[in-house]
Design a protein around this motif. Sequence first.
Motif: not given
Length: 410
Positions: A141-160, A306-312
Amino acid sequence: MKIGVIADDFTGASDIALTLAEAGMATVQYNGVPKAAGASSSEVAVVALKSRTAPVVDAVAQSVAACDWLLAQGAEQIVFKVCSTFDSTADGNIGPVLDALSTRLNADGVIICPAFPENGRSVYQGHLFVGDRLLNESGMQDHPLTPMRDADLRRVLAEQTPRPVAHVPLPVVAAGPEAIRNALPVTGYAIVDAVSDCDLRSIGRAACGASLVCGGSGIALGLPENFGATALTPPWQPITGPGVVLSGSCSRATRRQVELYLETAPAREISAEDILEGRTSVEQLCDWVLSQGVPPMVYSSADPSTVAEVQDRLGRERTAQVLEGTFAQLAARLRQEGVRRIVVAGGETSGAVVQGLAATELEIGPRLAPGVPVVRLVGAEPVALALKSGNFGAPRFFEAALARMEGRDV
């Protein structure tokens, strides 16, 4: 050629290439879409793209181009290899690429399963687990480029994707390949549960004759049997010479690996701000690496806050470009100066390093860890590479990888 793989990053490419090579299929990895015909002796060609975080239109164009090249080489089945944590955003790129490949191959009822039980990734009730944690509680959920905040792959893919997303539950998978095939939808996609390698082998057999399959490297466990392959261990000719560790992943596993390597080897931490403001340069880093008596580490594996602060301050895209560009240039310089063993942590970092090395073709060697082979960059002076996904590998992975490249165990 029997199987053609399109991988959305470089660590994922070597991951699935290892799975197929260990299953006894002659496998070659290409970095980027080749401009000429591939090796005539190969049964599997893996095309590694740096498309996971690319703009959607670029990811789709690259993936379709890779598909066309693989079909031209005679590939009978296409595998779209994604991360075992299904890394993506609400915009893609998994859904848009799947849509494009499905159209190109006239594929429906496409099996999708990113499970990789050996590395703690399982799919149950359509949800992705990392160990005993749901994906969105695993650190992803904290990945700097692709944060994954939903474990339901059906919902994740349905959004795309506008296509329907179905689910094949574990009891059906346990009933075997025929039951899986009968449960696949007529149109769209199917998230298929898997909690063991046995499940993945059944899913692979169920995919016999399918023009398109999608998943992590585990999806390939059951595919070689469809083509009569017999398991073997890929050969390896030791490579000696200076070594280095380049780490750009911010995952929990990599941060622990960095922490332990700091106990035994010299290290230099780099930041996008230091590079942009001239306090750090590729030339300085190269001179420092070459001056060390043991393989040193150059790393940017800071904690997520720390990564998030730099990205901001700098912007997410600019931060990534600066760091990846530095790792790419540094790897190229180090190779010119005689470094022959390079361990890389992080999918995006691995992609940058491979591009910096202008590595178009890699020979797959034996496994260093589940999902991570040692690979050989072919040239006048061969280079050994380990391209490690951020979450993969044991705590002492860096030391072990450098030793195995020389033919030693630690």
